[in-house]
Design a protein around this motif. Sequence first.
Motif, mmCIF file in Angstrom:
data_model
loop_
_atom_site.group_PDB
_atom_site.id
_atom_site.type_symbol
_atom_site.label_atom_id
_atom_site.label_comp_id
_atom_site.label_asym_id
_atom_site.label_seq_id
_atom_site.Cartn_x
_atom_site.Cartn_y
_atom_site.Cartn_z
ATOM 1 N N ASN A 90 11.144 -11.893 -23.482
ATOM 2 C CA ASN A 90 11.032 -11.280 -22.043
ATOM 3 C C ASN A 90 10.005 -10.302 -21.606
ATOM 4 O O ASN A 90 9.699 -10.312 -20.773
ATOM 5 N N LYS A 144 7.889 -13.019 -20.322
ATOM 6 C CA LYS A 144 8.054 -13.333 -18.811
ATOM 7 C C LYS A 144 8.096 -12.191 -17.848
ATOM 8 O O LYS A 144 7.702 -12.652 -16.695
ATOM 9 N N GLY A 175 8.353 -3.516 -15.432
ATOM 10 C CA GLY A 175 9.150 -2.513 -15.771
ATOM 11 C C GLY A 175 10.562 -2.639 -15.173
ATOM 12 O O GLY A 175 11.000 -3.589 -14.186
ATOM 13 N N ILE A 176 11.500 -1.571 -15.371
ATOM 14 C CA ILE A 176 12.951 -1.638 -14.932
ATOM 15 C C ILE A 176 13.370 -0.530 -14.122
ATOM 16 O O ILE A 176 13.159 0.462 -14.704
ATOM 17 N N TYR A 230 23.350 -10.313 -15.580
ATOM 18 C CA TYR A 230 22.612 -9.287 -14.928
ATOM 19 C C TYR A 230 21.185 -9.295 -14.924
ATOM 20 O O TYR A 230 20.634 -9.670 -15.832
ATOM 21 N N ARG A 231 20.620 -9.690 -13.713
ATOM 22 C CA ARG A 231 19.108 -9.740 -13.605
ATOM 23 C C ARG A 231 18.948 -8.620 -12.708
ATOM 24 O O ARG A 231 19.416 -8.501 -11.703
ATOM 25 N N VAL A 232 17.688 -8.257 -12.910
ATOM 26 C CA VAL A 232 17.173 -7.166 -11.920
ATOM 27 C C VAL A 232 16.702 -7.773 -10.486
ATOM 28 O O VAL A 232 17.042 -7.146 -9.686
ATOM 29 N N THR A 248 18.628 -17.077 -18.621
ATOM 30 C CA THR A 248 20.071 -17.482 -18.486
ATOM 31 C C THR A 248 20.863 -15.921 -17.970
ATOM 32 O O THR A 248 21.953 -16.291 -17.509
ATOM 33 N N LEU A 262 19.824 -10.529 -23.291
ATOM 34 C CA LEU A 262 20.370 -9.321 -23.949
ATOM 35 C C LEU A 262 21.588 -9.060 -24.039
ATOM 36 O O LEU A 262 21.772 -7.919 -24.959
ATOM 37 N N ALA A 263 22.562 -9.660 -23.638
ATOM 38 C CA ALA A 263 24.185 -9.602 -23.823
ATOM 39 C C ALA A 263 24.284 -9.930 -25.413
ATOM 40 O O ALA A 263 24.956 -9.301 -26.150
HETATM 41 P P1 ADP Z 1 17.221 -13.341 -18.769
HETATM 42 O O1 ADP Z 1 17.539 -14.604 -19.481
HETATM 43 O O2 ADP Z 1 17.337 -13.402 -17.249
HETATM 44 O O3 ADP Z 1 15.767 -13.073 -19.151
HETATM 45 P P2 ADP Z 1 18.080 -11.126 -20.000
HETATM 46 O O4 ADP Z 1 19.478 -10.830 -20.465
HETATM 47 O O5 ADP Z 1 17.236 -11.433 -21.293
HETATM 48 O O6 ADP Z 1 18.181 -11.985 -19.285
HETATM 49 O O7 ADP Z 1 17.547 -9.789 -19.412
HETATM 50 C C1 ADP Z 1 18.250 -9.377 -18.430
HETATM 51 C C2 ADP Z 1 17.540 -8.777 -17.225
HETATM 52 O O8 ADP Z 1 16.743 -7.908 -17.800
HETATM 53 C C3 ADP Z 1 16.384 -10.093 -16.947
HETATM 54 O O9 ADP Z 1 16.710 -10.799 -15.752
HETATM 55 C C4 ADP Z 1 15.144 -8.862 -16.314
HETATM 56 O O10 ADP Z 1 15.545 -8.588 -14.894
HETATM 57 C C5 ADP Z 1 15.403 -7.580 -17.042
HETATM 58 N N1 ADP Z 1 14.374 -7.542 -18.114
HETATM 59 C C6 ADP Z 1 14.782 -7.776 -19.468
HETATM 60 N N2 ADP Z 1 13.592 -7.464 -20.078
HETATM 61 C C7 ADP Z 1 12.562 -6.962 -19.417
HETATM 62 C C8 ADP Z 1 11.237 -6.567 -19.333
HETATM 63 N N3 ADP Z 1 10.738 -6.387 -20.832
HETATM 64 N N4 ADP Z 1 10.867 -6.226 -18.459
HETATM 65 C C9 ADP Z 1 11.207 -6.061 -17.243
HETATM 66 N N5 ADP Z 1 12.494 -6.494 -17.062
HETATM 67 C C10 ADP Z 1 13.375 -7.101 -18.015
#
Ligand code: ADP
Length: 263
Positions: free
Chosen positions: A163, A166, A195-196, A209-211, A222, A226-227
């Motif tokens: 992450n 990515k 950032g978030i 959930y995706r930002v 997917t 994080l879940a």
């Molecule tokens: P994904 O498979 O979409 O990466 P995750 O469950 O791992 O799903 O993460 C959920 C969401 O949290 C991501 O879609 C992204 O929007 C946000 N996110 C996770 N890690 C980071 C990070 N290091 N920086 C910014 N946003 C993040």
Amino acid sequence: GLSISPLKRINKTINSYAQAKNQEIETLKKNAEFRKDFIADISHELKTPIFAALGYIHTLLDGAVEDKSVRLKFLKRAAKSLNALDKLVHDLLTLNQMESGVVKFNFEVFDMKELLHEVIEELEQKANKRDVLIRYFYDKEKEFMTKADKDKIFRVCQNLIYNAIKYNNDGGEVEVNLKAHKNHISVEVKDNGKGIPPEDIKRIFERFYRVEKSRNREAGGTGLGLAIVKHILEGHKSKISVSSTVGKGSLFSFDLPLEKVEG
Ligand code: ADP
């Protein structure tokens, strides 16, 4: 004193019985609601890669197959969508097993600093592609033995570091810090990426959930990572901490017990 009258006692019993039943009904309703949402979410998530793959295949069948360069390009794209679908189904099964509590945790003693080396080595290629630099720090004088489910903790570290790659900017940095304390070790994964936003932080552990919905699906996620991370850490009586600033980057961290070694 006198005990309450039999009638009052019966009333009390009936009341508490009714209360328990009501609670049961509420729980069932919530579960049904949860299932309905879950199935709606899943269907939507499954459709996305299926329709994409079908689109390419139908275009090929409608004649694009005659053009050699188009043929290769579209087949590659269809394969990419089907790979995403495969990953999604795999993650869904994992999450489902975790949520229903059938997943066994196999605890063993291992060296966290080696595990992190392995994870980073595996992700190096993906980081290079985006010109992201991964830096890894720990005190070489210290021990980092822990007792945990090694494969699952591998998955946690893989998710967090991937992450951090990515959701970074091209040319960004990821810093992994392993620290030893008196009774525990901590793993910190820091990036200087997007950032978030504060309102999203507590929701990123929810499934799907995706930002930024479409962009982050495009990034190959997917929305389940994080879940799964959260469930794995719960199985270790641990939890994940996040702090993040939009435009500056994020810090994810978690603790595991320090396993004291003799000698
Ligand atoms: P994904 O498979 O979409 O990466 P995750 O469950 O791992 O799903 O993460 C959920 C969401 O949290 C991501 O879609 C992204 O929007 C946000 N996110 C996770 N890690 C980071 C990070 N290091 N920086 C910014 N946003 C993040």
